[in-house]
Design an enzyme around this catalytic site. Structure first.
Site, mmCIF file in Angstrom:
data_model
loop_
_atom_site.group_PDB
_atom_site.id
_atom_site.type_symbol
_atom_site.label_atom_id
_atom_site.label_comp_id
_atom_site.label_asym_id
_atom_site.label_seq_id
_atom_site.Cartn_x
_atom_site.Cartn_y
_atom_site.Cartn_z
ATOM 1 N N TYR A 114 -28.338 52.311 -65.893
ATOM 2 C CA TYR A 114 -27.824 51.263 -65.012
ATOM 3 C C TYR A 114 -29.003 50.461 -64.469
ATOM 4 O O TYR A 114 -30.049 51.033 -64.146
ATOM 5 C CB TYR A 114 -27.082 51.883 -63.822
ATOM 6 C CG TYR A 114 -25.899 52.721 -64.208
ATOM 7 C CD1 TYR A 114 -24.609 52.224 -64.095
ATOM 8 C CD2 TYR A 114 -26.056 54.026 -64.679
ATOM 9 C CE1 TYR A 114 -23.498 52.991 -64.435
ATOM 10 C CE2 TYR A 114 -24.962 54.799 -65.031
ATOM 11 C CZ TYR A 114 -23.691 54.277 -64.906
ATOM 12 O OH TYR A 114 -22.613 55.040 -65.245
ATOM 13 N N HIS A 121 -21.130 48.806 -64.391
ATOM 14 C CA HIS A 121 -21.145 49.734 -65.525
ATOM 15 C C HIS A 121 -22.552 49.812 -66.096
ATOM 16 O O HIS A 121 -23.350 48.889 -65.941
ATOM 17 C CB HIS A 121 -20.172 49.254 -66.609
ATOM 18 C CG HIS A 121 -18.743 49.324 -66.177
ATOM 19 N ND1 HIS A 121 -18.049 50.511 -66.098
ATOM 20 C CD2 HIS A 121 -17.877 48.363 -65.780
ATOM 21 C CE1 HIS A 121 -16.820 50.274 -65.679
ATOM 22 N NE2 HIS A 121 -16.687 48.977 -65.469
ATOM 23 N N LYS A 152 -21.722 48.463 -74.337
ATOM 24 C CA LYS A 152 -23.087 48.770 -73.926
ATOM 25 C C LYS A 152 -24.030 48.439 -75.074
ATOM 26 O O LYS A 152 -23.613 48.342 -76.224
ATOM 27 C CB LYS A 152 -23.217 50.245 -73.544
ATOM 28 C CG LYS A 152 -22.359 50.581 -72.331
ATOM 29 C CD LYS A 152 -22.386 52.027 -71.982
ATOM 30 C CE LYS A 152 -21.416 52.434 -70.914
ATOM 31 N NZ LYS A 152 -20.590 51.483 -70.250
#
Length: 175
Positions: A114, A121, A152
């Site tokens: 993060y 997220h 991601k």
């Protein structure tokens, strides 16, 4: 820090992690710095998190009544994971840069990272390898697919002989 010194936080070895029941540890390490996870009023840290915090002098770790040194905790970590040292180097590198680092086993990676805190997220999934480790295309494509599926970026963290870490963004291109 004011109040209780971080090194007064006592954690106890429990399998492949450590835990503390100290409310002040939960507040200062979890609530303010996003280390570990809280389950039933206990703060659990992975062995890598514990090694990092012990190395910084922020916590003490006990196996029963015996206080463990950083070296002893590393030896325990190596017995549980042959890549413990490599993962620790990457974890330390990312934490020292101000990122929040959590496990990503459910995503098939070593870490999720993060930018700041955990309000958003995770941006990245990290897979840790040594520079002389053999890799196959299927290893990469499977991880990229999972990362893409959960929005991601897939990052390969390569640790060289000098323990330097180089990060490579691995992605796919559609034509």
């Amino acid at each position: 820090m004011g109040g209780q010194e971080l090194s007064e936080f006592k954690f106890y070895l429990s399998g492949d992690r450590v835990f503390s029941t100290m409310e002040s540890a939960i507040n200062k390490l979890y609530n303010k710095r996003h280390y570990g996870e809280v389950v039933n009023g206990k703060l659990f840290l992975s062995l890598i998190e514990a090694a990092y915090l012990l190395d910084k002098g922020w916590i003490k770790v006990f196996d029963g009544e015996k206080e463990l040194s950083v070296q002893e905790l590393f030896e325990i970590g190596r017995k549980k994971d042959e890549h413990f040292d490599l993962k620790f180097l990457v974890y330390k590198n990312l934490r020292n840069r101000g990122y929040t680092v959590k496990t990503a086993l459910k995503y098939g990676s070593h870490f999720r990272v993060y930018r700041k805190g955990m309000e958003e997220h995770a941006d990245w999934l990290i897979w840790v390898v040594s520079e002389n480790q053999k890799m196959y295309p299927n290893d990469l494509t499977a991880r990229v697919r999972v990362a893409h599926g959960v929005r991601k970026k897939m990052v390969l963290a390569v640790v060289d002989e000098d323990n330097d870490v180089v990060y490579y963004h691995i992605g796919r291109i559609k034509f």
